[in-house]
Every structure is written in structure tokens, then in C-alpha cells.
Motif scaffolding. Structure first.
Motif, PDB file in Angstrom:
ATOM      1  N   LEU A   1       0.728  -1.158   0.144  1.00  0.00           N
ATOM      2  CA  LEU A   1      -0.021  -0.081  -0.067  1.00  0.00           C
ATOM      3  C   LEU A   1       0.671   1.180   0.112  1.00  0.00           C
ATOM      4  O   LEU A   1       0.845   2.250   0.886  1.00  0.00           O
ATOM      5  N   THR A   2       1.864   1.373  -1.003  1.00  0.00           N
ATOM      6  CA  THR A   2       2.469   2.788  -1.132  1.00  0.00           C
ATOM      7  C   THR A   2       1.541   3.699  -1.677  1.00  0.00           C
ATOM      8  O   THR A   2       0.556   3.424  -2.367  1.00  0.00           O
ATOM      9  N   ASP A   3       1.889   4.986  -1.631  1.00  0.00           N
ATOM     10  CA  ASP A   3       1.092   5.982  -2.452  1.00  0.00           C
ATOM     11  C   ASP A   3       0.748   5.551  -3.753  1.00  0.00           C
ATOM     12  O   ASP A   3      -0.434   5.872  -4.152  1.00  0.00           O
ATOM     13  N   LEU A   4       1.529   4.983  -4.409  1.00  0.00           N
ATOM     14  CA  LEU A   4       1.256   4.671  -5.925  1.00  0.00           C
ATOM     15  C   LEU A   4       0.246   3.356  -6.035  1.00  0.00           C
ATOM     16  O   LEU A   4      -0.504   3.343  -6.891  1.00  0.00           O
ATOM     17  N   ASP A   5       0.436   2.553  -5.129  1.00  0.00           N
ATOM     18  CA  ASP A   5      -0.651   1.524  -5.069  1.00  0.00           C
ATOM     19  C   ASP A   5      -2.082   1.983  -4.840  1.00  0.00           C
ATOM     20  O   ASP A   5      -2.944   1.541  -5.401  1.00  0.00           O
ATOM     21  N   ARG A   6      -1.875   2.836  -3.846  1.00  0.00           N
ATOM     22  CA  ARG A   6      -3.170   3.518  -3.417  1.00  0.00           C
ATOM     23  C   ARG A   6      -3.855   4.361  -4.721  1.00  0.00           C
ATOM     24  O   ARG A   6      -5.144   4.359  -4.852  1.00  0.00           O
ATOM     25  N   ARG A   7      -2.974   4.815  -5.570  1.00  0.00           N
ATOM     26  CA  ARG A   7      -3.687   5.649  -6.501  1.00  0.00           C
ATOM     27  C   ARG A   7      -4.223   4.612  -7.575  1.00  0.00           C
ATOM     28  O   ARG A   7      -5.145   4.879  -8.030  1.00  0.00           O
ATOM     29  N   MET A   8      -3.543   3.660  -7.681  1.00  0.00           N
ATOM     30  CA  MET A   8      -4.347   2.631  -8.785  1.00  0.00           C
ATOM     31  C   MET A   8      -5.698   2.121  -8.087  1.00  0.00           C
ATOM     32  O   MET A   8      -6.615   1.908  -8.901  1.00  0.00           O
ATOM     33  N   ILE A   9      -5.836   1.861  -6.782  1.00  0.00           N
ATOM     34  CA  ILE A   9      -6.838   1.635  -6.240  1.00  0.00           C
ATOM     35  C   ILE A   9      -7.963   2.584  -6.412  1.00  0.00           C
ATOM     36  O   ILE A   9      -9.132   2.510  -6.994  1.00  0.00           O
TER      37      ILE A   9
ATOM     38  N   LYS B   1      -6.108  -3.956   6.594  1.00  0.00           N
ATOM     39  CA  LYS B   1      -6.803  -2.980   7.317  1.00  0.00           C
ATOM     40  C   LYS B   1      -6.982  -1.609   6.289  1.00  0.00           C
ATOM     41  O   LYS B   1      -7.838  -1.107   6.117  1.00  0.00           O
ATOM     42  N   GLY B   2      -5.941  -1.486   5.537  1.00  0.00           N
ATOM     43  CA  GLY B   2      -5.784  -0.381   4.352  1.00  0.00           C
ATOM     44  C   GLY B   2      -7.053  -0.551   3.507  1.00  0.00           C
ATOM     45  O   GLY B   2      -7.518   0.679   3.287  1.00  0.00           O
ATOM     46  N   LEU B   3      -7.326  -1.772   2.981  1.00  0.00           N
ATOM     47  CA  LEU B   3      -8.305  -1.930   2.160  1.00  0.00           C
ATOM     48  C   LEU B   3      -9.863  -1.732   2.668  1.00  0.00           C
ATOM     49  O   LEU B   3     -10.637  -1.195   2.189  1.00  0.00           O
ATOM     50  N   ALA B   4      -9.760  -2.170   4.206  1.00  0.00           N
ATOM     51  CA  ALA B   4     -11.020  -1.735   4.811  1.00  0.00           C
ATOM     52  C   ALA B   4     -11.555  -0.375   4.825  1.00  0.00           C
ATOM     53  O   ALA B   4     -12.631   0.052   4.668  1.00  0.00           O
ATOM     54  N   GLU B   5     -10.384   0.441   4.657  1.00  0.00           N
ATOM     55  CA  GLU B   5     -10.534   1.974   4.766  1.00  0.00           C
ATOM     56  C   GLU B   5     -11.076   2.354   3.508  1.00  0.00           C
ATOM     57  O   GLU B   5     -12.298   3.255   3.500  1.00  0.00           O
ATOM     58  N   TYR B   6     -10.907   1.541   2.405  1.00  0.00           N
ATOM     59  CA  TYR B   6     -11.693   2.011   1.068  1.00  0.00           C
ATOM     60  C   TYR B   6     -13.154   1.625   1.276  1.00  0.00           C
ATOM     61  O   TYR B   6     -13.946   2.272   0.624  1.00  0.00           O
ATOM     62  N   ARG B   7     -13.395   0.468   1.864  1.00  0.00           N
ATOM     63  CA  ARG B   7     -14.723   0.069   1.985  1.00  0.00           C
ATOM     64  C   ARG B   7     -15.649   0.992   2.918  1.00  0.00           C
ATOM     65  O   ARG B   7     -16.632   1.145   2.194  1.00  0.00           O
ATOM     66  N   ALA B   8     -14.986   1.349   3.868  1.00  0.00           N
ATOM     67  CA  ALA B   8     -15.642   2.214   4.714  1.00  0.00           C
ATOM     68  C   ALA B   8     -15.953   3.665   4.029  1.00  0.00           C
ATOM     69  O   ALA B   8     -16.982   4.393   4.418  1.00  0.00           O
ATOM     70  N   ALA B   9     -15.144   3.990   3.068  1.00  0.00           N
ATOM     71  CA  ALA B   9     -15.250   5.280   2.352  1.00  0.00           C
ATOM     72  C   ALA B   9     -16.338   5.078   1.136  1.00  0.00           C
ATOM     73  O   ALA B   9     -16.531   6.130   0.375  1.00  0.00           O
ATOM     74  N   GLY B  10     -16.862   3.921   0.851  1.00  0.00           N
ATOM     75  CA  GLY B  10     -17.607   3.523   0.027  1.00  0.00           C
ATOM     76  C   GLY B  10     -17.397   2.932  -1.310  1.00  0.00           C
ATOM     77  O   GLY B  10     -18.118   3.017  -2.248  1.00  0.00           O
ATOM     78  N   TYR B  11     -16.121   2.297  -1.173  1.00  0.00           N
ATOM     79  CA  TYR B  11     -15.778   1.548  -2.497  1.00  0.00           C
ATOM     80  C   TYR B  11     -16.752   0.393  -2.613  1.00  0.00           C
ATOM     81  O   TYR B  11     -16.538  -0.304  -1.755  1.00  0.00           O
ATOM     82  N   ALA B  12     -17.165   0.204  -3.717  1.00  0.00           N
ATOM     83  CA  ALA B  12     -18.524  -0.733  -3.922  1.00  0.00           C
ATOM     84  C   ALA B  12     -17.782  -2.031  -4.284  1.00  0.00           C
ATOM     85  O   ALA B  12     -18.544  -3.191  -4.331  1.00  0.00           O
ATOM     86  N   GLY B  13     -16.821  -2.178  -4.880  1.00  0.00           N
ATOM     87  CA  GLY B  13     -16.107  -3.435  -5.454  1.00  0.00           C
ATOM     88  C   GLY B  13     -15.472  -4.234  -4.209  1.00  0.00           C
ATOM     89  O   GLY B  13     -15.331  -3.658  -3.253  1.00  0.00           O
ATOM     90  N   GLU B  14     -15.511  -5.368  -4.574  1.00  0.00           N
ATOM     91  CA  GLU B  14     -14.829  -6.526  -3.468  1.00  0.00           C
ATOM     92  C   GLU B  14     -13.345  -6.241  -3.455  1.00  0.00           C
ATOM     93  O   GLU B  14     -12.718  -5.818  -4.356  1.00  0.00           O
ATOM     94  N   LEU B  15     -12.566  -6.011  -2.342  1.00  0.00           N
ATOM     95  CA  LEU B  15     -11.182  -5.838  -2.121  1.00  0.00           C
ATOM     96  C   LEU B  15     -10.673  -6.968  -1.105  1.00  0.00           C
ATOM     97  O   LEU B  15     -11.233  -7.192   0.032  1.00  0.00           O
TER      98      LEU B  15
END
Length: 215
Positions: A125-133, A167-181
Motif C-alpha cells: 500500500l504505497t502511495d502509488l498502489d493507493r493511486r491504482m486503487i 486494514k488499509g483496504l477496509a478503509e476504502y470499503r468504509a469510504a464507499g468503495y463498491a467493489g470487492e477488495l
């Protein structure tokens, strides 16, 4: 067990969106930082040694490579090897081209069913990985993360890396990411996580094929 991915072959390479093939079968994108082990993972998943090529100079690959899987006459789908990102010595113009290509492909390609995101398990989960997500997030399609090179970690470090990533991926789910992570540990050298990755990818292809036939 026989896998569709073991029937993989090179299909085409493109450097511009206008050159993307006019295929209708489902596509699975493979993305990751330079040196995250993407080419090695693709080769292992497809049970081949040199299907995907790793450049001796990280960040040199500037194009999108397509590999068809399944029967040659009627492919079940395509694996799409995206350019590695994040290598500092790549010229700015090339970086800009790659970023535009990656973002446009990930957000607009209707045939795309999901993304396999490679992260080095020692630096997830580097900054660039997060950008891809975040580029992929608007599509609502699934992302499955392979935490590569886990053979270089102790068992406890593996547990910690997977936990931190989830834990990092869960933050995206909490922010409303609709896809499975989802995420898993993976080592090409020790063949860790190979069956799990096969099941995930081939499940996406099967779902994509049935979805396409019902459209």
C-alpha cells in the motif's frame, strides 16, 4: 487440476487506447509497481517460464500486453499485463503517458472484470498502489491483491503484512468503495498462494463469460 490459465498464449501488445483489441471476452488486469514481481507471477500462474517478460531495466515496459487463455479458437478471456509503475528514472513524459494509459484503460474498458494488484509484501500500500486503487474505484469492480515475495518475510511478518493490507483496504470499503477488495500472501519462489490466486482469477473469468453471454 487443469487450469484455463495453463492454456495461455501471447495475443497482442498495444501502446495506445485506440489500439485495444475489439474482443468481447472478459479481461483481468495485472498491475503493480516495477519490481513487484508481476511478470514472474503471471508466468507461474500460467505455468510457463517466459510468457510475460520482465525488463532488465525496471520501468522500461511502456505497453499493455494481452495474453489469451483457454482454447485458442474460442478464448475464455484475456490476461492484461499493464506497465509497471513507480520507477524513479523513467522520464516525465513517459510517466505521464503511462499514467494516462493506465487510468483510461482501468476506468473505461467495459470488458474488464477485475484487477490483480501486485504489491511487494515488504512494502504494501504505497502511495502509488493507493493511486491504482483510487483510479479503479469508480468502476465498482473487484480488486484482489497479491502480496508478493512473502518468502522473504518471517511467518509473523507475513501475518502483519496481510493484516496491515486488509486494514488499509477496509478503509476504502468504509469510504464507499463498491467493489470487492481482497488480499492474500503470494510467493512465486515457494509457490505460496498459487491455488488461491488461480481460483480467484478463473472465478472472475467464468463470471465474466456468463455475464457477457447474458448481455
Amino acid at each position: 487440476m487443469a487450469f484455463l490459465l495453463h492454456q495461455a498464449r501471447f495475443h497482442t501488445t498495444v501502446n495506445h487506447l485506440r489500439d485495444l483489441p475489439a474482443t468481447v471476452q472478459p479481461e483481468i488486469a495485472f498491475a503493480g509497481r516495477s519490481n513487484a514481481g508481476k511478470s514472474t507471477a503471471i508466468n507461474l500462474l500460467c505455468n510457463q517460464k517466459r510468457l510475460a517478460f520482465a525488463s532488465k531495466t525496471p520501468g522500461r515496459t511502456q505497453h499493455i500486453n494481452y495474453f489469451s487463455v483457454g482454447p485458442e479458437r474460442e478464448p475464455a478471456g484475456y490476461l492484461v499485463d499493464l506497465p509497471g509503475y513507480g520507477y524513479a528514472e523513467v522520464p516525465g513524459a513517459a510517466k505521464a503517458h503511462w499514467e494516462a494509459l493506465l487510468a483510461s484503460y482501468l476506468q473505461s474498458r467495459a470488458q474488464l472484470r477485475g484487477m490483480i494488484l501486485m504489491m511487494d509484501s515488504r512494502r504494501p500500500l504505497t502511495d502509488l498502489d493507493r493511486r491504482m486503487i483510487e483510479w479503479f474505484a469508480p468502476t465498482g469492480k473487484p480488486i484482489h491483491t497479491l502480496l508478493t515475495k512473502c518468502d522473504k518475510l518471517t511467518r509473523q511478518e507475513c501475518v502483519n503484512a496481510l493484516r496491515a493490507t486488509e486494514k488499509g483496504l477496509a478503509e476504502y470499503r468504509a469510504a464507499g468503495y463498491a467493489g470487492e477488495l481482497t488480499a492474500q500472501l503470494f510467493s512465486a519462489l515457494k509457490r505460496v498462494g498459487l491455488d488461491e490466486a488461480h481460483a480467484r482469477i478463473e472465478g472472475w473469468l467464468a463470471a465474466g463469460t456468463s455475464q457477457g453471454s447474458s448481455d
